[in-house]
Design a protein around this motif. Structure first.
Motif, PDB file in Angstrom:
ATOM      1  N   PHE A 114       7.469  -0.104  -0.145  1.00  9.80           N
ATOM      2  CA  PHE A 114       7.031   1.179   0.396  1.00  9.80           C
ATOM      3  C   PHE A 114       5.515   1.114   0.580  1.00  9.80           C
ATOM      4  CE2 PHE A 114      10.996   2.083  -1.802  1.00  9.80           C
ATOM      5  CZ  PHE A 114      11.677   2.834  -0.860  1.00  9.80           C
ATOM      6  N   PHE A 115       5.080   1.317   1.820  1.00 10.04           N
ATOM      7  CA  PHE A 115       3.678   1.135   2.180  1.00 10.04           C
ATOM      8  C   PHE A 115       3.007   2.478   2.428  1.00 10.04           C
ATOM      9  CE2 PHE A 115       0.390   0.737   5.440  1.00 10.04           C
ATOM     10  CZ  PHE A 115      -0.433  -0.232   4.880  1.00 10.04           C
ATOM     11  N   HIS A 116       1.790   2.619   1.896  1.00 13.16           N
ATOM     12  CA  HIS A 116       0.918   3.766   2.176  1.00 13.16           C
ATOM     13  C   HIS A 116      -0.416   3.236   2.694  1.00 13.16           C
ATOM     14  CE1 HIS A 116       3.678   5.274  -0.967  1.00 13.16           C
ATOM     15  NE2 HIS A 116       3.475   6.480  -0.491  1.00 13.16           N
ATOM     16  N   PRO A 117      -1.010   3.860   3.701  1.00 10.57           N
ATOM     17  CA  PRO A 117      -2.304   3.395   4.194  1.00 10.57           C
ATOM     18  C   PRO A 117      -3.461   3.654   3.229  1.00 10.57           C
ATOM     19  CG  PRO A 117      -1.142   4.644   5.884  1.00 10.57           C
ATOM     20  CD  PRO A 117      -0.424   4.883   4.596  1.00 10.57           C
ATOM     21  N   ARG A 118      -3.259   4.576   2.282  1.00  8.80           N
ATOM     22  CA  ARG A 118      -4.321   4.899   1.337  1.00  8.80           C
ATOM     23  C   ARG A 118      -3.786   4.930  -0.097  1.00  8.80           C
ATOM     24  NH1 ARG A 118      -8.214   9.824   3.574  1.00  8.80           N
ATOM     25  NH2 ARG A 118      -8.862   8.823   5.524  1.00  8.80           N
ATOM     26  N   ASP A 119      -4.538   4.349  -1.005  1.00  9.48           N
ATOM     27  CA  ASP A 119      -4.412   4.587  -2.440  1.00  9.48           C
ATOM     28  C   ASP A 119      -5.658   5.379  -2.787  1.00  9.48           C
ATOM     29  OD1 ASP A 119      -5.125   4.090  -5.291  1.00  9.48           O
ATOM     30  OD2 ASP A 119      -3.340   2.825  -5.281  1.00  9.48           O
ATOM     31  N   TRP A 120      -5.484   6.639  -3.155  1.00 12.96           N
ATOM     32  CA  TRP A 120      -6.630   7.532  -3.165  1.00 12.96           C
ATOM     33  C   TRP A 120      -6.720   8.314  -4.472  1.00 12.96           C
ATOM     34  CZ3 TRP A 120      -6.088  12.960  -3.316  1.00 12.96           C
ATOM     35  CH2 TRP A 120      -4.768  13.421  -3.260  1.00 12.96           C
ATOM     36  N   THR A 121      -7.850   8.974  -4.657  1.00 10.71           N
ATOM     37  CA  THR A 121      -8.043   9.830  -5.823  1.00 10.71           C
ATOM     38  C   THR A 121      -8.960  10.981  -5.445  1.00 10.71           C
ATOM     39  OG1 THR A 121      -8.763   9.882  -8.148  1.00 10.71           O
ATOM     40  CG2 THR A 121     -10.012   8.478  -6.646  1.00 10.71           C
ATOM     41  N   ASP A 122      -8.891  12.039  -6.224  1.00  6.77           N
ATOM     42  CA  ASP A 122      -9.828  13.159  -6.034  1.00  6.77           C
ATOM     43  C   ASP A 122     -10.713  13.333  -7.267  1.00  6.77           C
ATOM     44  OD1 ASP A 122      -7.884  14.049  -7.750  1.00  6.77           O
ATOM     45  OD2 ASP A 122      -7.427  15.897  -6.669  1.00  6.77           O
ATOM     46  N   HIS A 123     -10.780  12.284  -8.107  1.00 10.43           N
ATOM     47  CA  HIS A 123     -11.605  12.344  -9.309  1.00 10.43           C
ATOM     48  C   HIS A 123     -12.921  11.618  -9.075  1.00 10.43           C
ATOM     49  CE1 HIS A 123      -7.664  12.748 -11.838  1.00 10.43           C
ATOM     50  NE2 HIS A 123      -7.988  13.859 -11.213  1.00 10.43           N
ATOM     51  N   PRO A 124     -14.042  12.187  -9.482  1.00  6.48           N
ATOM     52  CA  PRO A 124     -15.331  11.545  -9.238  1.00  6.48           C
ATOM     53  C   PRO A 124     -15.666  10.418 -10.200  1.00  6.48           C
ATOM     54  CG  PRO A 124     -15.650  13.650 -10.333  1.00  6.48           C
ATOM     55  CD  PRO A 124     -14.184  13.545 -10.039  1.00  6.48           C
ATOM     56  N   PHE A 125     -14.947  10.330 -11.327  1.00  3.63           N
ATOM     57  CA  PHE A 125     -15.317   9.346 -12.341  1.00  3.63           C
ATOM     58  C   PHE A 125     -14.122   8.467 -12.713  1.00  3.63           C
ATOM     59  CE2 PHE A 125     -17.941  13.146 -13.184  1.00  3.63           C
ATOM     60  CZ  PHE A 125     -19.186  12.611 -12.851  1.00  3.63           C
ATOM     61  N   PHE A 126     -14.421   7.213 -12.991  1.00  5.30           N
ATOM     62  CA  PHE A 126     -13.522   6.251 -13.644  1.00  5.30           C
ATOM     63  C   PHE A 126     -12.368   5.741 -12.768  1.00  5.30           C
ATOM     64  CE2 PHE A 126     -14.964   9.210 -17.074  1.00  5.30           C
ATOM     65  CZ  PHE A 126     -15.956   8.375 -17.563  1.00  5.30           C
ATOM     66  N   GLU A 127     -11.993   6.433 -11.725  1.00 10.93           N
ATOM     67  CA  GLU A 127     -10.865   5.998 -10.916  1.00 10.93           C
ATOM     68  C   GLU A 127     -11.343   5.498  -9.560  1.00 10.93           C
ATOM     69  OE1 GLU A 127      -7.473   8.538 -10.653  1.00 10.93           O
ATOM     70  OE2 GLU A 127      -7.821   9.403 -12.637  1.00 10.93           O
ATOM     71  N   THR A 128     -10.767   4.375  -9.125  1.00  5.09           N
ATOM     72  CA  THR A 128     -11.099   3.827  -7.820  1.00  5.09           C
ATOM     73  C   THR A 128      -9.991   4.136  -6.825  1.00  5.09           C
ATOM     74  OG1 THR A 128     -10.054   1.701  -8.299  1.00  5.09           O
ATOM     75  CG2 THR A 128     -12.390   1.941  -8.877  1.00  5.09           C
ATOM     76  N   GLU A 129     -10.319   3.981  -5.561  1.00  2.79           N
ATOM     77  CA  GLU A 129      -9.319   4.081  -4.502  1.00  2.79           C
ATOM     78  C   GLU A 129      -9.477   2.864  -3.600  1.00  2.79           C
ATOM     79  OE1 GLU A 129     -10.042   7.943  -2.863  1.00  2.79           O
ATOM     80  OE2 GLU A 129     -11.990   7.436  -2.040  1.00  2.79           O
ATOM     81  N   ASP A 133      -1.712   0.289   0.376  1.00  7.47           N
ATOM     82  CA  ASP A 133      -1.023   0.305  -0.914  1.00  7.47           C
ATOM     83  C   ASP A 133       0.409  -0.147  -0.692  1.00  7.47           C
ATOM     84  OD1 ASP A 133      -0.812   0.628  -3.622  1.00  7.47           O
ATOM     85  OD2 ASP A 133      -0.458   2.785  -3.552  1.00  7.47           O
ATOM     86  N   GLY A 134       0.856  -1.132  -1.462  1.00  8.97           N
ATOM     87  CA  GLY A 134       2.212  -1.648  -1.311  1.00  8.97           C
ATOM     88  C   GLY A 134       2.882  -1.827  -2.660  1.00  8.97           C
ATOM     89  N   GLU A 135       3.853  -0.988  -2.958  1.00  4.60           N
ATOM     90  CA  GLU A 135       4.607  -1.108  -4.209  1.00  4.60           C
ATOM     91  C   GLU A 135       6.086  -0.971  -3.879  1.00  4.60           C
ATOM     92  OE1 GLU A 135       2.697   0.703  -7.600  1.00  4.60           O
ATOM     93  OE2 GLU A 135       0.864   1.023  -6.440  1.00  4.60           O
ATOM     94  N   GLY A 136       6.959  -1.364  -4.797  1.00  2.00           N
ATOM     95  CA  GLY A 136       8.360  -1.386  -4.412  1.00  2.00           C
ATOM     96  C   GLY A 136       9.309  -1.661  -5.549  1.00  2.00           C
TER      97      GLY A 136
END
Length: 335
Positions: A114-129, A133-136
């Motif tokens: 399952f593919f997503h064009p974005r691996d994203w976050t709305d947190h300003p600290f500690f998390e990257t985007e 994105d490909g997981e399955g």
């Protein structure tokens, strides 16, 4: 039930019925005595897929960043423009998933991406985007003499960890790795088959068996089909997705040396252009993997073997009564 319909000696009727069901987006049954194709097998066992959706922040694109789609949703095979193209007007995020089928004399191994064009976050600290994105999930089906076999187990990909599951009644038990839960089955309104049920979290899109991940508020329920629908919103509970063969002519496997799509073997190309990382901790590059790049660093299978040597994974993850052949009768990953 249409999925149990059988015709003997009337090939024309079967052809007409199959065409009608395909046009309607339904899974057509195999005629009695006919060998099931890999595409039919993949469609039969493709997961009913729960996708949690978060619409918080500008990177969510009102939930569109959590839609599943194909890698060339924007009309090209450039992995480095997918983050920006996701938010452009007129770009289709019609639902697709990828599959591969590997065979031994005793089992079928079905891998779904399952593919997503974005691996994203709305947190300003500690998390990257990151871009792409490909997981399955890997499903193991015993060849018991029936048309579609008997589902025995699943192994899912959640970031850099694998999780193993068995359906109720499976004779498979924990091996080197403990079974993490029960793989539920649910009947699809689009074909009448009982399908395994998987789920992905919003934002980072880790994948587990439902309900270990679940919809929390807004979300989409995707159903396997022969047509690709686009969600009406981030809260659409009946969206059909279309399967794409990883080994199709010009498909993902054929593109594995395409440096605009892959930065290295099994790793999608992705950069930090646009607003990726803006307002967050960071935007990492080249951070998503195709099935032949999936890896659990804590477990014995080597990188990519969940797809390329799934019999080895099954033998290590589970205790299996009866025969499990390690000799492949069809494995396009190695041919």
């Amino acid at each position: 039930m249409l999925d149990r319909f059988r015709v003997t000696g009337r090939s024309l009727v079967v052809a007409v019925l199959t065409a009608a069901l395909t046009t309607a987006g339904l899974a057509a049954p195999a005629p009695a005595g006919a060998a099931v194709t890999r595409a039919q097998l993949a469609l039969r066992w493709a997961p009913i897929h729960y996708q949690d959706v978060d619409a918080t922040g500008s990177h969510a694109l009102n939930g569109r960043s959590d839609y599943i789609t194909k890698v060339d949703f924007d009309g090209d095979l450039n992995g480095r423009n997918n983050w920006d193209r996701t938010g452009q007007a007129g770009v289709s995020l019609a639902a697709h998933a990828y599959y591969s089928v590997v065979e031994t004399g005793t089992h079928w191994y079905l891998t779904y991406l399952f593919f997503h064009p974005r691996d994203w976050t709305d947190h300003p600290f500690f998390e990257t985007e990151h871009e792409n994105d490909g997981e399955g999930v890997l499903l193991v089906v015993e060849r018991d003499g029936s048309d579609y076999g008997l589902l025995r187990a699943a192994v899912t990909v959640a970031h850099t960890d694998f999780y193993s599951y068995t359906p109720s009644g499976s004779t498979w038990t924990s091996g080197r790795e403990g079974v993490d839960g029960t793989l539920q089955l649910q009947s699809s309104p689009h074909d009448g088959f009982a399908h395994p049920v998987t789920a992905q979290e919003a934002k980072g899109h880790g994948l587990k068996a439902y309900p270990q991940y679940n919809i929390n508020g807004d979300g989409i329920v995707y159903y396997p089909s022969t047509v690709a629908e686009t969600p009406s919103s981030g809260d659409d509970r009946d969206v059909r997705y279309q399967l794409i063969d990883i080994f199709a002519t010009g498909g993902l496997w054929a593109q594995r040396a395409n440096t605009t799509l892959f930065a290295s073997a099994g790793t999608f190309a992705g950069d930090d252009s646009g607003d990726c990382g803006a307002g967050t901790y960071d935007c990492s590059t080249n951070s998503a993997n195709a099935p032949w790049g999936w890896d659990d660093g804590n477990d014995l299978p080597a990188r990519g073997q969940l797809a390329t040597d799934p019999a080895k994974v099954a033998a290590e993850y589970f205790t299996i009564p009866g025969a499990l052949s390690r000799t492949y009768t069809a494995n396009p990953y190695t041919s």
